[in-house]
Design an enzyme around this catalytic site. Structure first.
Site, PDB file in Angstrom:
ATOM      1  N   GLU A 145       0.784  -1.223   0.000  1.00 44.36           N
ATOM      2  CA  GLU A 145       0.000   0.000   0.000  1.00 44.36           C
ATOM      3  C   GLU A 145       0.828   1.292   0.000  1.00 44.36           C
ATOM      4  OE1 GLU A 145      -2.785  -0.401   3.244  1.00 44.36           O
ATOM      5  OE2 GLU A 145      -3.895  -1.906   2.153  1.00 44.36           O
TER       6      GLU A 145
ATOM      7  N   GLU B 268      -5.321  -8.689   0.684  1.00 45.44           N
ATOM      8  CA  GLU B 268      -6.013  -8.430   1.956  1.00 45.44           C
ATOM      9  C   GLU B 268      -7.496  -8.172   1.726  1.00 45.44           C
ATOM     10  OE1 GLU B 268      -4.538  -5.272   4.509  1.00 45.44           O
ATOM     11  OE2 GLU B 268      -2.475  -5.870   4.051  1.00 45.44           O
TER      12      GLU B 268
END
Ligand SMILES: OC[C@@H]1[C@@H](O)[C@H](O)[C@@H](O)c2[nH]c(CCc3ccccc3)c[n+]21
Length: 449
Positions: free
Chosen positions: A167, A355
């Site tokens: 991220e 995720e």
């Protein structure tokens, strides 16, 4: 009639964690502080001053945790490596730190669980931050490549899937721009400089990875992607979506897959940060070097309406759907939309959901169990969205639940539980929640009812 949703036989069923959130042992075997050690010890930055000092004590309990993964039957385990264990000081390699990950990988391979390593999941060594701000310093690319190269040398023959960064949006925008995460700066120019150097470090590491020609190993990057929807059919709300989408998604997808930053966002940002003088000749070619897969972290969507006063001309409005403990709207159908869009506009490469998961108020009931039926429902609905995408030919290879264990949820500390395994932090006892047993069944049968 019960609808049976089938998954491919070789679908990679996984669980995910990250180093600072579960390991603890912050001073053990040569580890030095990361920016999250410093940040979490700074007054007011985390819920009740919680830190990762102990967390789930996974550094000592990893054998038990791998055994739990085996009981659940996961095929793969996504974890991250703590840079401050490997290079506690600039240029000084720490073999004892590496040895932990060698022990962990050994345990996984003994149980035929595929190790999936995230090289950077936010725990930048404090020494790097102290050299002109860490990711603000273009030298961070060099430090990162030295770190990644050592990992490839030592673990490249036993870890088949490598994720350069978790991220970049969080490690740059949330951390240097919004300030909610370490190091807690609130400067848009810094945020974009950090994002650029993180992306550059990704590209340089991929080049080194290719040069090492690691048999059977693949490399990619994980992006958190949040599809944006208009609050109304008004043209101005659609403009708001364009900017919200650029802010959350295209600023990272475009350089990686198209070799350029999005023009509309460059124009918008230049009004705030001035010159993009930190972008040098050849940088975008490096950032867009071909990768083997894309990791997608998906949790929720955003709904935006136009707001003239906002920098992004957009402001979030709450969605109609059920909210989680994080206040995020549950929207499985938006995951389907996101995957279709990625396939249509960005890449045909294999993708993994690296995720997806949810925080609810979990409690251990009289029977010593955790009946987290809402989490089961959340995962089931998102798996259905994924199955629909695969059925339509989508190249989605696997799914990693966030998270295996309840753990340190960054600024929220231990107040938010995402695990399919409950952690009693007083005793470090692990309790498989109902969702863990349910997930075990899904993995065994390869179907969801
Ligand atoms: O918040 C749950 C998880 C974190 O525990 C993971 O470390 C991180 O990779 C991760 N990313 C997201 C989505 C992006 C996000 C992160 C933090 C705060 C708000 C949104 C959710 N999560």
């Amino acid at each position: 009639m019960i609808e049976l949703v089938k998954f491919p036989k070789d679908f990679t069923w996984g669980v995910a964690t990250s180093s600072y959130q579960i390991e603890g042992a912050v001073n053990e075997d040569g580890r030095t502080p990361s920016i999250w050690d410093t940040f979490s010890k700074t007054e007011g930055k985390t819920y009740q001053g919680h830190t990762g000092d102990v967390a789930c004590d996974h550094y000592h309990r990893y054998k038990e945790d791998v055994q739990i993964m085996k009981e659940i039957g996961v095929k793969a385990y996504r974890f991250s490596i703590a840079w401050p264990r490997i290079f506690p000081e600039e240029g000084k390699y720490n073999p004892k730190g590496m040895d932990f990950y060698k022990r962990l990988v050994d345990e996984l391979l003994k149980r035929e669980i595929i190790p999936v390593a995230t090289i950077y999941h936010w725990d930048l060594p404090q020494w790097a931050y102290e050299k002109n701000g860490g990711w603000l310093n273009r030298e961070s690319v060099k430090w990162y490549v030295e770190y990644a190269s050592k990992l490839f040398e030592e673990l490249g023959d036993v870890i088949p899937l490598w994720i350069t960064h978790n991220e970049p949006w969080c490690s740059s925008i949330l951390s240097y721009g919004i300030g909610e995460h370490a190091p807690g700066h609130k400067d848009w120019r810094e945020a974009l400089i950090a994002a650029h150097h993180i992306l550059l470090s990704h590209g340089e590491a991929v080049k080194v990875f290719r040069d090492m020609n690691l048999k059977g190993a693949q490399i990619g990057i994980t992006l958190n992607l949040t599809p944006a929807y208009p609050a109304s059919e008004k043209e101005e709300d659609k403009l708001a979506v364009q900017y919200a989408d650029g802010f959350a998604n295209r600023w990272f997808l475009d350089p990686i897959f198209k070799g350029n930053y999005p023009e509309d966002m460059m124009e918008l940002y230049s009004k705030i940060i001035g010159e993009f003088d930190f972008i040098r000749e050849g940088d975008l070619e490096t950032i867009s070097v071909p990768i083997d897969f894309l990791g997608v972290n998906y949790y929720t969507r955003s709904i935006v309406k136009y707001n003239e006063d906002s920098m992004l001309k957009a402001e979030n409005v709450p969605g109609p759907g059920k909210k989680t403990e994080m206040g995020w709207e549950i929207s499985p159908e938006s995951l389907y939309d996101l995957l279709k869009r990625l396939d249509r506009e960005y890449t045909k490469l294999p993708m993994y959901i690296t995720e997806n998961g949810v925080a609810f108020k979990d409690e251990v009931t009289e029977d010593g169990r955790v009946h987290d039926y809402e989490r089961i429902e959340y995962i089931k609905e998102h798996l259905k969205a994924i199955a629909r995408f695969i059925e339509e030919g989508g190249n989605l290879k696997g799914y990693f639940v966030w998270s295996l264990l309840d753990n340190f949820e960054w600024a929220h500390g231990y107040s938010k539980r995402f695990g399919i395994v409950y952690v009693d932090y007083e005793t470090q006892k692990r309790i498989l929640k109902d969702s863990a047993f349910w997930y075990k069944g899904v993995i065994e049968k390869g179907v969801i009812e």
